[in-house]
Design a protein around this motif. Structure first.
Motif, PDB file in Angstrom:
ATOM      1  N   UNK A 182      13.086  39.587  75.421  1.00  0.00           N
ATOM      2  CA  UNK A 182      14.300  39.116  74.796  1.00  0.00           C
ATOM      3  C   UNK A 182      14.097  39.015  73.279  1.00  0.00           C
ATOM      4  N   UNK A 183      15.084  39.467  72.522  1.00  0.00           N
ATOM      5  CA  UNK A 183      14.961  39.482  71.073  1.00  0.00           C
ATOM      6  C   UNK A 183      14.992  38.067  70.507  1.00  0.00           C
ATOM      7  N   UNK A 184      14.110  37.848  69.537  1.00  0.00           N
ATOM      8  CA  UNK A 184      14.082  36.526  68.906  1.00  0.00           C
ATOM      9  C   UNK A 184      14.470  36.595  67.426  1.00  0.00           C
ATOM     10  N   UNK A 185      14.929  37.769  66.968  1.00  0.00           N
ATOM     11  CA  UNK A 185      15.203  37.912  65.545  1.00  0.00           C
ATOM     12  C   UNK A 185      16.578  37.403  65.160  1.00  0.00           C
ATOM     13  N   UNK A 186      17.391  37.055  66.160  1.00  0.00           N
ATOM     14  CA  UNK A 186      18.705  36.528  65.844  1.00  0.00           C
ATOM     15  C   UNK A 186      19.811  37.566  65.802  1.00  0.00           C
ATOM     16  N   UNK A 187      19.505  38.792  66.198  1.00  0.00           N
ATOM     17  CA  UNK A 187      20.558  39.822  66.241  1.00  0.00           C
ATOM     18  C   UNK A 187      21.668  39.399  67.199  1.00  0.00           C
ATOM     19  N   UNK A 188      22.901  39.432  66.706  1.00  0.00           N
ATOM     20  CA  UNK A 188      24.029  38.979  67.534  1.00  0.00           C
ATOM     21  C   UNK A 188      24.423  40.021  68.585  1.00  0.00           C
ATOM     22  N   UNK A 189      24.490  39.605  69.826  1.00  0.00           N
ATOM     23  CA  UNK A 189      24.928  40.572  70.847  1.00  0.00           C
ATOM     24  C   UNK A 189      26.398  40.933  70.676  1.00  0.00           C
ATOM     25  N   UNK A 190      26.719  42.143  71.080  1.00  0.00           N
ATOM     26  CA  UNK A 190      28.112  42.569  71.105  1.00  0.00           C
ATOM     27  C   UNK A 190      28.766  42.097  72.404  1.00  0.00           C
ATOM     28  N   UNK A 191      30.069  42.155  72.418  1.00  0.00           N
ATOM     29  CA  UNK A 191      30.756  41.860  73.677  1.00  0.00           C
ATOM     30  C   UNK A 191      30.954  43.170  74.446  1.00  0.00           C
ATOM     31  N   UNK A 192      30.081  43.399  75.395  1.00  0.00           N
ATOM     32  CA  UNK A 192      30.131  44.648  76.167  1.00  0.00           C
ATOM     33  C   UNK A 192      30.575  44.404  77.604  1.00  0.00           C
ATOM     34  N   UNK A 193      31.273  43.314  77.841  1.00  0.00           N
ATOM     35  CA  UNK A 193      31.622  42.974  79.207  1.00  0.00           C
ATOM     36  C   UNK A 193      32.497  44.019  79.882  1.00  0.00           C
ATOM     37  N   UNK A 194      33.267  44.757  79.054  1.00  0.00           N
ATOM     38  CA  UNK A 194      34.141  45.768  79.647  1.00  0.00           C
ATOM     39  C   UNK A 194      33.354  47.013  80.077  1.00  0.00           C
ATOM     40  N   UNK A 195      32.124  47.144  79.618  1.00  0.00           N
ATOM     41  CA  UNK A 195      31.320  48.306  79.980  1.00  0.00           C
ATOM     42  C   UNK A 195      30.436  47.960  81.166  1.00  0.00           C
ATOM     43  N   UNK A 196      30.367  48.846  82.140  1.00  0.00           N
ATOM     44  CA  UNK A 196      29.483  48.626  83.278  1.00  0.00           C
ATOM     45  C   UNK A 196      29.158  49.965  83.914  1.00  0.00           C
ATOM     46  N   UNK A 197      28.328  49.933  84.984  1.00  0.00           N
ATOM     47  CA  UNK A 197      27.878  51.191  85.600  1.00  0.00           C
ATOM     48  C   UNK A 197      29.032  51.978  86.203  1.00  0.00           C
ATOM     49  N   UNK A 198      30.078  51.259  86.607  1.00  0.00           N
ATOM     50  CA  UNK A 198      31.204  51.940  87.246  1.00  0.00           C
ATOM     51  C   UNK A 198      31.976  52.826  86.294  1.00  0.00           C
ATOM     52  N   UNK A 199      31.912  52.514  85.025  1.00  0.00           N
ATOM     53  CA  UNK A 199      32.606  53.372  84.059  1.00  0.00           C
ATOM     54  C   UNK A 199      31.603  53.945  83.065  1.00  0.00           C
ATOM     55  N   UNK A 200      30.439  54.313  83.552  1.00  0.00           N
ATOM     56  CA  UNK A 200      29.410  54.754  82.639  1.00  0.00           C
ATOM     57  C   UNK A 200      29.698  56.129  82.037  1.00  0.00           C
ATOM     58  N   UNK A 201      30.586  56.893  82.595  1.00  0.00           N
ATOM     59  CA  UNK A 201      30.959  58.133  81.933  1.00  0.00           C
ATOM     60  C   UNK A 201      31.624  57.846  80.590  1.00  0.00           C
ATOM     61  N   UNK A 202      32.295  56.711  80.524  1.00  0.00           N
ATOM     62  CA  UNK A 202      32.922  56.324  79.257  1.00  0.00           C
ATOM     63  C   UNK A 202      31.893  55.845  78.241  1.00  0.00           C
ATOM     64  N   UNK A 203      30.644  55.762  78.688  1.00  0.00           N
ATOM     65  CA  UNK A 203      29.593  55.298  77.786  1.00  0.00           C
ATOM     66  C   UNK A 203      29.125  56.386  76.830  1.00  0.00           C
ATOM     67  N   UNK A 204      29.584  57.580  77.086  1.00  0.00           N
ATOM     68  CA  UNK A 204      29.103  58.671  76.246  1.00  0.00           C
ATOM     69  C   UNK A 204      29.643  58.530  74.824  1.00  0.00           C
ATOM     70  N   UNK A 205      28.891  59.060  73.851  1.00  0.00           N
ATOM     71  CA  UNK A 205      29.321  58.972  72.453  1.00  0.00           C
ATOM     72  C   UNK A 205      30.672  59.658  72.249  1.00  0.00           C
ATOM     73  N   UNK A 206      31.480  59.069  71.411  1.00  0.00           N
ATOM     74  CA  UNK A 206      32.828  59.610  71.258  1.00  0.00           C
ATOM     75  C   UNK A 206      33.024  60.376  69.947  1.00  0.00           C
ATOM     76  N   UNK A 207      32.271  60.008  68.886  1.00  0.00           N
ATOM     77  CA  UNK A 207      32.463  60.728  67.627  1.00  0.00           C
ATOM     78  C   UNK A 207      31.440  61.847  67.514  1.00  0.00           C
ATOM     79  N   UNK A 208      31.688  62.903  68.260  1.00  0.00           N
ATOM     80  CA  UNK A 208      30.745  64.015  68.230  1.00  0.00           C
ATOM     81  C   UNK A 208      31.528  65.298  68.214  1.00  0.00           C
TER      82      UNK A 208
END
Lengths: 315, 315
Positions: A205-231
DNA sequence: GTATTTGTGACAATAGTTGTCACTATTATA
DNA sequence: TATAATAGTGACAACTATTGTCACAAATAC
């Protein structure tokens, strides 16, 4: 309410609550506290793992274990459960912090004799085979916890270019063909990346204080949407033999691109990120005569370059 | 013995026996038949699925379902069981004649609330991925029954040369990468063959009177012994880059042949069946620049032949 | 020291359980 | 058709188990 019923319901109630007092249960069941004390004593004798704390904020707790109350499974259901769990033995590493074999032993031990006989008959006649891998996956539970709780994890990742330290926020983990993968947001690349868990050489677990993003909408069920979009994308077209179709079915990235014909052959069609051309070139070379790339030209060129290079190496 | 204990033990006893009489239980528990009748009535009210038959050879039976008595699982054990069963949803075809999802629903439903919450948190964060196959496997249970009971099965098998009728005696069935396979003794070839179950277009128990062999000593656990043993071997030597080492680590057949150097590179060394050369040629082509085959010459020749063929295809 | 929790033993009142008895109903088999 | 073997039902006296109350003990946090 008969005592037997009350005991059965009491078992389910204590199973459900993390912590409770005798007074609380007495009110809930409309009996005296003395009766509840007796009942709890009797549940203990029946094997329910209770323990108590005296004093303010005291009370009773069920030990870590949770009791599964009597369930009626059909024989087929029991057999399905057994062999699904039996298949877990192929995994040397699991994110569950216990031996899955202990779960299986308990289940088997308590199952009635005739179902057990049936399971014994079947044991060497059916299997869900998962390739046995030499790779090690020691950080699965840290990654899974990071995904569930939206945590930033510091990892050391071994890629072609060597070992690099990265901060990632996992989306989840999955096993495929005996290997574990972790799609995660990479703070270095500022994008979603897929990591192979055997190449994660360290994770904490990171201890440097980096703030996590809110990724609750992302999960394995929609992992195809995880692909990079600006390409930059190119359009892909590959003819496949029947065997080529089968081998592409086993690749998750082909899911939306694979089309089949009645005769069993098929084709891949869709857009591909230009950055993936080196990976795809090697992939289609690996398919040999079972795949023929027709588009894009850049991919065909890369394939040809690699074939020439390989020919030179074997001259 | 208290009544509660007696009821609990009675539940386990009826669970174990296929069929029993009131008189038999009364003797076993040292109570009157009237008491047993009452107890059975109370078990019914607690949900145990009993039914009775009056008359000679009558008695009580528990309906098809078998009751799993209260078991204490740790939270981790429960989670492991759940996700192992959850993975079965990737299989459109199973040899168990019921929906495995009904087993899973029961298990989930009766598990205590906090474990259920934990499972819900994890549901989209971990998965055992199995490739989704379009293939159909409608005869799995017939094949499995044939393996368990040593039966001869008549099949219609689709191979490259077309559909042929064969008599086989299955050794077992296994799933690998989403496909089902059946090693079986083939009476046509008089040898053990491996059949792909989606290519079995029909299967039924043989009625022609062909006598089954005694294959009890053969099973999936020793299926490597099922392979033909009279083979020619050649010696293999392949230089690997660091990446090549990683990719070979992920292959189970390399287990005894892979050697590593301190700098991360390595080599494969060992004997290989000559019949495997086509497979290995394509495999090493797929490794590209990360593998260089140095021995045997026959393998190098096959690689070169395939490279030439591929270059011609992309010219 | 106080309050809050679990804990124990005893006992009268009450509820539940048991075995016996007499009888009924169903079903396979000779 | 008769018989034997099974489940089934209701009633009741005798017996057992259970319950709540009471008084007191022990442990613990604040």
């Amino acid at each position: 309410m008969s005592k037997s019923k009350r005991l059965m319901e009491l078992m389910m109630t204590v199973n459900r609550k993390k912590k409770f007092t005798v007074k609380e249960l007495a009110t809930e069941f409309d009996v005296s506290t003395r009766t509840i004390l007796r009942d709890l004593q009797e549940l203990s004798e029946l094997g329910v793992p209770l323990y108590s704390e005296v004093g303010p904020h005291g009370g009773y707790q069920v030990l870590n274990e949770r009791i599964l109350p009597p369930i009626a499974f059909t024989e087929e259901e029991a057999v399905a459960i057994f062999f699904a769990c039996h298949a877990l033995r192929h995994y040397a590493y699991l994110p569950f912090e216990t031996e899955s074999s202990s779960a299986l032993s308990k289940f088997y031990f308590y199952m009635s004799g005739d179902v057990r006989d049936r399971i014994d008959e079947m044991k060497n006649r059916i299997d869900f085979v998962i390739p046995s891998r030499q790779a090690k996956f020691p950080y699965l539970s840290i990654l899974l916890d990071g995904a569930i709780r939206q945590k930033v994890i510091r990892i050391e990742y071994e890629s072609r270019e060597g070992v690099s330290t990265r901060l990632i926020q996992p989306v989840g983990i999955y096993a495929s063909s005996g290997l574990w993968y972790c799609p995660a947001y990479c703070f270095l690349r500022e994008d979603i990346r897929l990591f192979r868990c055997d190449r994660i050489k360290f994770a904490a677990e990171d201890t440097s204080g980096m703030q996590p993003l809110d990724l609750r909408h992302l999960h394995l069920g929609n992992r195809e949407a995880l692909l990079p979009s600006e390409q930059e994308f190119a359009s892909l077209y590959v003819e496949l033999t029947e065997e080529g179709v089968h081998r592409c079915e086993a690749e998750h990235w082909t899911a939306t691109k694979l089309h089949r014909r009645e005769d069993g052959t098929g084709w891949l069609e869709g857009r591909l990120p230009k950055g993936d051309i080196p990976f795809l070139a090697q992939f289609f070379i690996g398919l040999g005569a079972d795949a023929t790339v027709q588009h894009p030209p850049a991919l065909i060129d890369d394939i040809k370059r690699r074939l020439v290079e390989m020919m030179a190496r074997y001259a």
